[in-house]
Design an enzyme around this catalytic site. Structure first.
Site, PDB file in Angstrom:
ATOM      1  N   UNK A 240      -4.657 -38.078 -29.706  1.00  0.00           N
ATOM      2  CA  UNK A 240      -5.789 -37.636 -28.894  1.00  0.00           C
ATOM      3  C   UNK A 240      -6.057 -38.559 -27.714  1.00  0.00           C
ATOM      4  O   UNK A 240      -6.884 -38.247 -26.858  1.00  0.00           O
ATOM      5  CB  UNK A 240      -7.037 -37.508 -29.767  1.00  0.00           C
TER       6      UNK A 240
ATOM      7  N   ASP B  58     -11.114 -28.819 -36.275  1.00  0.00           N
ATOM      8  CA  ASP B  58     -12.046 -28.112 -35.396  1.00  0.00           C
ATOM      9  C   ASP B  58     -12.737 -26.960 -36.112  1.00  0.00           C
ATOM     10  O   ASP B  58     -13.908 -26.668 -35.864  1.00  0.00           O
ATOM     11  CB  ASP B  58     -11.317 -27.583 -34.160  1.00  0.00           C
ATOM     12  CG  ASP B  58     -10.923 -28.686 -33.192  1.00  0.00           C
ATOM     13  OD1 ASP B  58     -11.533 -29.770 -33.248  1.00  0.00           O
ATOM     14  OD2 ASP B  58     -10.005 -28.463 -32.387  1.00  0.00           O
TER      15      ASP B  58
ATOM     16  N   THR C  77     -21.168 -25.890 -24.243  1.00  0.00           N
ATOM     17  CA  THR C  77     -21.736 -27.089 -24.871  1.00  0.00           C
ATOM     18  C   THR C  77     -20.666 -27.977 -25.495  1.00  0.00           C
ATOM     19  O   THR C  77     -20.950 -28.775 -26.386  1.00  0.00           O
ATOM     20  CB  THR C  77     -22.773 -26.690 -25.947  1.00  0.00           C
ATOM     21  OG1 THR C  77     -22.193 -25.716 -26.832  1.00  0.00           O
ATOM     22  CG2 THR C  77     -24.016 -26.108 -25.307  1.00  0.00           C
TER      23      THR C  77
ATOM     24  N   ASP D  31      -5.243 -27.180 -30.681  1.00  0.00           N
ATOM     25  CA  ASP D  31      -5.167 -28.618 -30.427  1.00  0.00           C
ATOM     26  C   ASP D  31      -3.720 -29.061 -30.580  1.00  0.00           C
ATOM     27  O   ASP D  31      -3.049 -28.652 -31.522  1.00  0.00           O
ATOM     28  CB  ASP D  31      -6.049 -29.392 -31.411  1.00  0.00           C
ATOM     29  CG  ASP D  31      -6.698 -30.611 -30.774  1.00  0.00           C
ATOM     30  OD1 ASP D  31      -5.982 -31.324 -30.035  1.00  0.00           O
ATOM     31  OD2 ASP D  31      -7.891 -30.863 -31.015  1.00  0.00           O
TER      32      ASP D  31
ATOM     33  N   SER E 152       7.623 -22.132 -29.123  1.00  0.00           N
ATOM     34  CA  SER E 152       8.262 -23.402 -28.781  1.00  0.00           C
ATOM     35  C   SER E 152       8.838 -23.343 -27.382  1.00  0.00           C
ATOM     36  O   SER E 152       9.228 -22.275 -26.900  1.00  0.00           O
ATOM     37  CB  SER E 152       9.377 -23.730 -29.785  1.00  0.00           C
ATOM     38  OG  SER E 152      10.363 -22.705 -29.789  1.00  0.00           O
TER      39      SER E 152
ATOM     40  N   ASP F  89     -16.336 -27.658 -30.661  1.00  0.00           N
ATOM     41  CA  ASP F  89     -14.965 -27.870 -31.120  1.00  0.00           C
ATOM     42  C   ASP F  89     -14.123 -26.607 -31.103  1.00  0.00           C
ATOM     43  O   ASP F  89     -12.890 -26.685 -31.091  1.00  0.00           O
ATOM     44  CB  ASP F  89     -14.986 -28.442 -32.544  1.00  0.00           C
ATOM     45  CG  ASP F  89     -15.655 -29.803 -32.592  1.00  0.00           C
ATOM     46  OD1 ASP F  89     -15.053 -30.760 -32.074  1.00  0.00           O
ATOM     47  OD2 ASP F  89     -16.774 -29.911 -33.114  1.00  0.00           O
TER      48      ASP F  89
END
Length: 347
Positions: free
Chosen positions: A17, A91, A48, A68, A141, A51
């Site tokens: 991250u 999340d 806001t 993610d 991929s 997640d």
């Protein structure tokens, strides 16, 4: 002569991250000249900094959608897949929901690394999905200069139990389910500073899936929940404060870190993402020491859940965590908004 083991972190310029674009730059990217598209069924969008997105499909059910992905933060392909998947799954749990399926996102330098490495990465992701009780149902991929892996995850949630950044309340106590310092330890490893006794500490924490979020979501007195990832504790807490129009007090004496973190900070093992984070939101924070900044702005990968809990439910939340064998660290409290004071005061 034995071949040298492949070290995935040597094939990427960033890690985990810590690869995230800074909050300041991201704010510019997300600006739009188009009229906002209004959909009354979209319960949570990106206004806001939550997640995941949540869409009301009726009968009290919301669909959670999130994605993610990032570059390697560890050298082992299987562990990289596990960590990336755990991070993406988090999340859904942070929104108060449960995942139902995932699809993989893979970028891979096919001319630099053997396909067997990619197979192990995907296998690690599949393993984490199975731990969460879902299938890795497909994916996409591409051939890319650096290894990238993550998930797009779909989940469900009761529309009455969605945990938003905008729903926290003054008076709530703040708790975190994982210690801080992942960015520091992984940077120390890259610099060759990591002691033998600290090897795999960060990996083991990153591989832990935040399943406990599904239980916390059952409590109305848990008013907000988010996972602490690339923007650090203060970055994600500031999103809650801004979304809910409250301010926060963080007690640095109560912050728990992984073993060795403070020593490695003293040796200069501070990731570049820490300063990028501080540059983005430091103006919202009270004065801090360099060590406090290095800990509280440290980019986490697959970090813990940050939850805001009304005082009357603190004992219940602690009981749930204890029964699940999950650590729960008190980190501060939420206060009434006051424009004359910092958004977050570190004491």
């Amino acid at each position: 002569m034995a071949e040298e083991p492949i070290r995935l972190t040597q094939y990427s310029h960033g890690a985990g991250u810590g690869c995230k674009i800074s909050p300041k730059v991201l704010g510019t990217i997300l600006q739009s000249q188009l009229d906002k598209f209004i959909d009354p069924n979209l319960l949570v969008g990106n206004e806001t900094a939550d997640d995941a997105a949540v869409y009301d499909i009726g009968n009290g059910i919301g669909i959670i959608s999130t994605t993610d992905f990032f570059m390697p933060i560890v050298d082992d392909p299987f562990d990289f897949g596990r960590i990336a998947a755990a991070n993406a799954l988090s999340d859904v749990f942070a929104m108060g929901g449960k995942p139902i399926m995932a699809i993989a996102i893979l970028g891979f330098p096919v001319n630099k690394l053997p396909a067997e490495v990619a197979q192990k990465i995907v296998e690690g992701g599949r393993f984490a999905c199975q731990q969460a009780g879902i299938a890795l149902a497909g994916g996409h991929s591409i051939d890319s200069p650096e290894p990238i892996f993550g998930l797009a995850v779909t989940g469900t949630v009761s529309t009455e139990q969605v945990k938003k950044n905008a729903s926290a309340q003054a008076g709530c106590e703040l708790f975190l389910t994982k210690p801080l310092g992942i960015g520091v330890l992984t940077t120390a490893e890259k610099k060759g500073l990591l002691k033998v006794e600290h090897q795999n500490l960060a990996r083991d924490v990153m591989c832990q899936i935040n399943l406990i979020g599904a239980q916390f979501s059952q409590l109305a007195d848990v008013t907000a929940m988010t996972d602490v990832t690339g923007f650090g504790l203060l970055g994600h807490l500031s999103e809650i404060c801004q979304g809910s129009n409250v301010r926060a007090e963080v007690n640095s004496a109560e912050i728990h870190t992984l073993d060795g973190v403070k020593d490695y900070i003293a040796q200069g093992a501070v990731p570049g993402g820490t300063n990028r984070n501080f540059d983005s939101y430091g103006h919202l924070i009270s004065a801090m020491s360099d060590e406090q900044k290095a800990i509280l702005c440290d980019p986490q990968t697959s970090g813990g859940l940050l939850i805001a809990v009304r005082p009357q439910a603190v004992e219940k939340v602690q009981q749930i965590a204890k029964q699940a064998n999950i650590p729960l660290f008190r980190v501060g409290r939420l206060l009434e908004a006051d424009t004359m004071k910092p958004l977050i005061e570190v004491i």
